[in-house]
Design an enzyme around this catalytic site. Structure first.
Site, PDB file in Angstrom:
ATOM      1  N   LYS A   1       0.861  -1.202   0.000  1.00 24.67           N
ATOM      2  CA  LYS A   1       0.000   0.000   0.000  1.00 24.67           C
ATOM      3  C   LYS A   1       0.892   1.246   0.000  1.00 24.67           C
ATOM      4  CE  LYS A   1      -0.261  -0.143   5.025  1.00 24.67           C
ATOM      5  NZ  LYS A   1      -1.033  -0.571   6.202  1.00 24.67           N
TER       6      LYS A   1
ATOM      7  N   TYR B   1      15.082  33.290   0.600  1.00 28.74           N
ATOM      8  CA  TYR B   1      14.001  34.175   1.025  1.00 28.74           C
ATOM      9  C   TYR B   1      14.255  34.734   2.424  1.00 28.74           C
ATOM     10  CZ  TYR B   1      10.968  32.463  -2.741  1.00 28.74           C
ATOM     11  OH  TYR B   1      10.416  32.159  -3.940  1.00 28.74           O
TER      12      TYR B   1
HETATM   13  C1  LIG Z   1      -0.163  -1.539   6.826  1.00 25.27           C
HETATM   14  C2  LIG Z   1      -0.667  -2.825   7.326  1.00 25.27           C
HETATM   15  C3  LIG Z   1       0.227  -3.863   7.593  1.00 25.27           C
HETATM   16  C4  LIG Z   1       1.731  -3.712   7.481  1.00 25.27           C
HETATM   17  O1  LIG Z   1       2.221  -2.890   8.502  1.00 25.27           O
HETATM   18  P1  LIG Z   1       3.813  -2.762   8.771  1.00 25.27           P
HETATM   19  O2  LIG Z   1       3.912  -2.140  10.111  1.00 25.27           O
HETATM   20  O3  LIG Z   1       4.329  -1.843   7.719  1.00 25.27           O
HETATM   21  O4  LIG Z   1       4.380  -4.112   8.669  1.00 25.27           O
HETATM   22  C5  LIG Z   1      -0.307  -5.075   7.996  1.00 25.27           C
HETATM   23  N1  LIG Z   1      -1.636  -5.250   8.128  1.00 25.27           N
HETATM   24  C6  LIG Z   1      -2.520  -4.261   7.881  1.00 25.27           C
HETATM   25  C7  LIG Z   1      -3.965  -4.529   8.038  1.00 25.27           C
HETATM   26  C8  LIG Z   1      -2.077  -3.025   7.484  1.00 25.27           C
HETATM   27  O5  LIG Z   1      -2.941  -2.044   7.237  1.00 25.27           O
END
Ligand SMILES: *Cc1c(COP(=O)(O)O)cnc(C)c1O
Length: 385
Positions: free
Chosen positions: A38, A277
């Site tokens: 993501k 600036y």
């Molecule tokens: C973003 C997310 C993860 C991964 O999180 P990290 O801390 O980057 O490993 C895992 N599960 C869900 C549901 C998430 O939204």
């Protein structure tokens, strides 16, 4: 040839392979790795990162929303699974089911819709049932589960019970220990309801990076790893805990990402002159100033004005004056033979020095996650060894 854009991002294949090897050795046998991509693969670039990860053996990706799922779908080279952990509209269910995109379901209406669309499309919807265990964001309450399971059982021709899952509310911090334990306990209750129903999901999964590292029991069938695969511990606290437990000083992770640009101009500024600036920087002696074509519109935060550091000729150089929309100025008085076109590292290594995302983000008051995901999507990204 230089790109049209004024800076580039390089992604290191060997660093990624190194991290995967560490993670595989750390995880229990048989635990599957789902690569979380993501936020444009945490700024690394979905289109570049997904095929790279596939080449390195990853075959499961997760995203927040349907638009990101579409990008993974278009950029994967193999037949890797794609899982939407957050938002999908009813309008997009047909596309998802048609293309075997897995998705979280956390409330009854979407589940009903998924069933209807699956019937219409003539293909099974691959659903992950998200359970509310204490995050209090999304997820079915325990008392809703029997009805959900009943629906899955009576419609198994159209609904594939692909997963049961939950998400922890801050596994990266010791202060949340009790809350995580309560969540694990509640998830166990959910699993009992599932097994009592006679159904068995393909995958049971709960762990993000911090939970996978800190709560081994949370690893289950699959771990959803985001930040660690890119070479960062979720927080300094998790890193320190790891180093203490293993009695080592060696960070087992390597960063994949380097952000670099080139000097656009060099000039001498006389003592007593202001630079940029306003009056935020006064040259108190004669200075050599280099101008760099990156500013806050490229993700270099304004709060790094008179604070940030960059690397030039293997030396650590201070940002002077205000960060503007498209440019920064740096003090290269002590660097020999600086000239237009010389490489500038904004994040990453040059020679023996490194500007880490975390030092960058401490100056700019952003956490790793935020800084990475704010790196502009339109910067050119390339894989290097
Ligand atoms: C973003 C997310 C993860 C991964 O999180 P990290 O801390 O980057 O490993 C895992 N599960 C869900 C549901 C998430 O939204």
């Amino acid at each position: 040839m230089r790109p049209f854009q004024t800076s580039i991002i390089e992604i290191s294949r060997s660093a990624f392979e190194h991290n995967l090897n560490f993670l595989k050795s750390y995880l229990k046998d048989g635990v599957r790795i789902c690569s979380v991509v993501k936020g444009n693969a945490y700024g690394h670039g979905i289109e570049l990162f997904v095929p790279l990860a596939e080449e390195c053996g990853i075959n499961h990706f997760s995203v927040f929303s349907a638009d990101e799922a579409l990008r993974v779908h278009q950029s994967r080279v193999g037949d890797s699974s794609i899982m939407i952990m957050g938002m999908i509209e009813n309008d997009q269910l047909e596309w998802a089911i048609e293309n075997e995109i897995e998705f979280y379901v956390f409330e009854p209406i979407r589940l009903q819709q998924a069933l209807l669309v699956a019937q219409r499309v003539g293909k099974k919807a691959k659903v992950h049932i998200e359970v509310e265990t204490g995050m209090n964001r999304t997820g079915f309450a325990l008392k809703q589960l029997p009805a959900v399971l009943q629906l899955l059982r009576t419609n198994s021709a159209h609904l594939c019970f692909q997963g049961v899952c939950t998400h922890f509310a801050g596994a990266e911090s010791v202060t949340n220990y009790y809350r995580i334990k309560v969540q694990q306990h509640n998830f166990d209750k959910a699993l009992k309801l599932v097994s009592a129903s006679g159904l068995s999901p393909v995958l049971t999964h709960t762990a993000c990076s911090a939970a996978a590292l800190r709560y081994p029991k949370a690893q289950m069938d699959m771990v959803r790893l985001g930040i660690v695969q890119y070479g960062f511990f979720p927080t300094r606290e998790v890193l320190i805990e790891y180093l203490t437990k293993k009695n080592t000083k060696v960070n087992p992770l390597q960063r994949l990402l380097t952000w670099k640009t080139w000097i656009m101009d060099v000039k001498v500024v006389k003592a007593g002159e202001f630079v940029g600036y306003g009056t935020s920087y006064l040259a108190n002696s004669d200075k050599v100033i280099a101008t760099i074509p990156v500013g806050y519109s490229h993700g270099f935060s304004r709060s790094l004005s008179n604070q940030g550091r960059v690397l030039i000729h293997g030396q650590r150089i201070s940002v002077i004056g205000m960060v503007t929309m498209n440019m920064i100025t740096v003090d290269v008085t002590d660097v020999e033979n600086v000239s237009i076109g010389d490489e500038v590292v904004l994040i990453g290594k040059q020679g023996d020095l490194e500007i880490s995302v975390s030092s960058f983000s401490e100056y700019s008051d952003q956490i790793n996650y935020e800084l990475l995901t704010r790196l502009p999507a339109d910067l050119p990204r390339t894989v290097v060894d």
